[in-house]
Design a protein around this motif. Structure first.
Motif, mmCIF file in Angstrom:
data_model
loop_
_atom_site.group_PDB
_atom_site.id
_atom_site.type_symbol
_atom_site.label_atom_id
_atom_site.label_comp_id
_atom_site.label_asym_id
_atom_site.label_seq_id
_atom_site.Cartn_x
_atom_site.Cartn_y
_atom_site.Cartn_z
ATOM 1 N N GLU A 1 21.707 -43.592 -79.305
ATOM 2 C CA GLU A 1 21.968 -45.020 -79.102
ATOM 3 C C GLU A 1 23.471 -45.260 -79.219
ATOM 4 N N GLY B 1 26.966 -45.991 -80.185
ATOM 5 C CA GLY B 1 27.504 -46.456 -81.462
ATOM 6 C C GLY B 1 26.906 -45.730 -82.648
ATOM 7 N N THR B 2 25.783 -45.077 -82.440
ATOM 8 C CA THR B 2 25.048 -44.479 -83.552
ATOM 9 C C THR B 2 25.545 -43.069 -83.821
ATOM 10 N N CYS B 3 25.986 -42.835 -85.049
ATOM 11 C CA CYS B 3 26.628 -41.550 -85.359
ATOM 12 C C CYS B 3 26.416 -41.208 -86.818
#
Lengths: 435, 208
Positions: free
Chosen positions: A87, A89-91
């Motif tokens: 997704e 931005g997801t990190c």
């Protein structure tokens, strides 16, 4: 008192944190021994009582999900970890696995024991080779140590764990598409019901959980449901990983109780980069409607973000300052959804294509103000009309950016082009601003 | 190149990981890329025969996923993240600089076969934006210049090592083997965490 509560991240500053030796040195695999001495149903109950909710975006109570697996049905059960973090931005899951893959492995063994599964899978996105190496090594080491395989710790429980690399498809982060992919098909979502708890992998009862959710389980078993529930807010219990990226001085991961605010997190991240101010941000990835500087004090828990018109999602806080063109940002996200639409459902496959066409025109100052209404109309016809939530996600940045920044769209039309200098928003910009 | 006995037993060991053989398609396709650099028709037919499927069924899978290539890529496959956050932070400028520098476009390979280029979507390293991947290893906080230096180092045969990855950048084929589940023994190399990963625990140590 410190707002930071490192649990998963507590040992990440130890250089060898990813090894089995370090994990055990820091208390790892003790929760497993404790869990295997308990009744499986009691393990489920502790996770239920803790209030742990899915950390992959949907926020469904983890223990409740486990309790949906029918018991005594004489069928194989499967425990599947969604490590397809993609997704925008997801990190959080990838650095977690790089630094401490054993927290996931221990959580998987406990979860599999609880739902009475003898085969578990980690579906890891394929574009992160070093993360794959670390997880593979962790799985091999756990086998060698007797935490996986036959008769684990001599307690009579057997578990095989298979690591499976994806191959570059965002849609496989959707749990039913993930299952199709794991079965060896194109990754396309299934119609629900039946839900995976009834007919999941190979049409058998299956739990699909996010990495962070599963990795949180050992701490709950070790410290108790009350300990976990003492953190967070009334309905959003526990600690979680917040990921800050973009125009902040110090981006990165912060583990804090649910309900912390962006204002508090920004303080830890050294604030918005110097000389600039917050313009817009996502609370949980690009599929969650964006917020502005009016939302700095919203509690970042499932209810708080929901009440403000968005979703907590993956807690991926992408921060953009005033140098960023919101139309450009929205167009790029929309191009992403178009690219990643699996093509199964017509509204999503065709709709995302048209959204891109219209947004492209708007970003380049072509089109008319009526196109904004056409965009919103299209979004209404796409969201909620497909098998999975990808189409809903595609509509989110468009609807929310028009809601908060309609004037900026109009300004593109009046200006006959984008009024922003893209250089000004880069990490390596030395000067600049709006043209 | 015909499939060897060794290829065959590797394929068997991969299939044995799963309760049902069809699940092995994806790792077998990664393995095919480890052998040939891309998914050849030969590999499709071999995998189909191995799993008792039609070749069309295997092709349907290999064409769905962007990591499976239907034509050779470079020894070093470079992906520049152009999803919103990386693009805004400089990914767009990096992509343009590298494409111009190499004289190739999206999904193209340099004439010497050393470097190929791809516009990639979010790679879960946003706190290190702008991000470049090479053979799916992390290169954090890149600039147009650092990315050009990186591809130059690849063409000269001594690639700059990844920021969070093994000491030496493996080739495309070597990393494809890892994704098929073959342990190359390099898990212990490289940092356990980059500076952004440690933001929270470092802030806590500072009393925040």
């Amino acid at each position: 008192m410190s707002k930071i509560t490192p649990v998963l991240s507590a040992a990440w500053d130890q250089a060898d944190s990813f090894t089995i030796e370090a994990y055990k040195r820091n208390g790892g695999y003790q929760a497993l021994a404790k869990a295997l001495d308990m009744k499986a149903d009691d393990v489920i109950n502790i996770v239920k009582e803790s209030g742990l909710r899915g950390r992959g975006g949907a926020g469904f109570p983890t223990g409740t999900k486990w309790s949906f697996i029918p018991q005594g049905d004489n069928k194989e059960h499967y425990f599947v970890v969604n490590a397809d973090e993609s997704e925008p931005g997801t990190c959080k899951d990838m650095p977690l696995l790089l630094a401490n893959p054993h927290s996931l492995v221990e959580g998987i063994i406990i979860g599999s024991y609880a739902i009475r599964a003898n085969h578990a899978f980690i579906y890891l996105r394929g574009e992160v080779t070093h993360v794959y190496r670390r997880v593979l090594q962790a799985v091999e080491d756990a086998y060698k140590a007797g935490y996986l395989g036959k008769n684990i710790l001599g307690k009579g429980f057997d578990l095989e764990l298979t690591l499976h690399a994806g191959a570059g498809a965002y849609i496989c982060g959707e749990e039913t598409a993930l299952l199709d992919s794991l079965e060896g098909f194109r990754g396309q979502p299934r119609l629900r019901p039946p839900f995976p708890a009834i007919a999941g992998l190979y049409a058998r009862p299956t739990v699909v959980n996010n990495v962070e959710s599963v990795a949180s389980v050992p701490s709950i078993i070790a410290n108790g449901a009350q300990w976990f529930a003492s953190m967070g807010t009334e309905k959003s219990k526990g600690y979680t990983l917040y990921s800050l990226s973009g125009h902040v001085n110090k981006p990165g991961q912060v583990e804090a109780p649910l309900g912390i605010t962006l204002r508090e997190l920004l303080e830890l991240a050294g604030g918005i980069r110097n000389g600039h101010r917050l313009k817009f941000w996502t609370p949980g990835g690009s599929s969650t409607p964006m917020f502005t500087d009016a939302h700095l004090d919203i509690p970042l828990d499932y209810e708080g973000v929901g009440a403000a018109g968005s979703m907590l999602g993956t807690k991926a806080l992408q921060i953009f300052d005033e140098t960023t063109c919101v139309v450009r940002a929205t167009l790029r996200w929309t191009e992403f959804y178009k690219h990643e639409s699996c093509g199964k459902c017509t509204p999503c496959r065709e709709g995302t294509w048209w959204l891109v066409q219209i947004l492209k025109d708007l970003e380049h100052g072509k089109g008319t103000p009526a196109d904004l209404d056409k965009l919103l109309d299209l979004c209404e016809n796409i969201a909620g009309r497909s098998f999975c939530a990808l189409a809903d996600g595609a509509a989110s940045p468009i609807i929310s950016s028009i809601k908060y920044f309609r004037d900026e769209y109009i300004h593109h039309l009046e200006n006959k082009g984008c009024p922003f200098d893209p250089v000004a928003s880069t990490l390596f910009a030395t000067a600049g601003g709006v043209k | 190149m015909p499939f060897t006995q060794e290829d065959n037993s590797l394929m068997d060991s991969i299939i044995a990981r799963y309760p049902r053989s069809r699940s092995a398609i994806m790792p077998l396709l990664h393995l095919a890329q480890a052998r040939d650099g891309y998914v050849t028709n030969d590999s499709i037919n071999t995998i189909a025969a191995k799993l008792n499927l039609e070749a069309a069924e295997v092709t349907a899978v290999s064409t769905f996923y962007t990591q499976y290539k239907s034509a050779p890529v470079g020894e070093y496959h470079v992906g520049v993240c152009i999803n919103t956050l990386c693009a805004v932070m400089g990914g767009d400028a990096i992509y343009e600089a590298v494409a111009e520098h190499l004289g190739i476009g999206n999904n193209e390979t340099t004439a010497d076969g050393k470097v190929s280029l791809e516009r990639i979507e979010c790679n879960a390293a946003c706190d290190y934006a702008p991000v470049v991947m090479a053979n799916w290893e992390f290169y954090d906080n890149q600039t147009p210049q650092s990315a050009k230096d990186l591809v130059d180092s690849m063409r000269s045969g001594n690639p700059i090592p990844p920021t969070r990855g093994p000491k030496k950048l493996p080739t495309w084929k070597e990393n494809s083997a890892v994704l098929a589940g073959i342990n190359d023994g390099r898990a212990g190399e490289g940092v356990n965490a980059g500076p952004a990963t440690l933001l929270g625990i470092n802030a806590k140590k500072e009393g925040k």
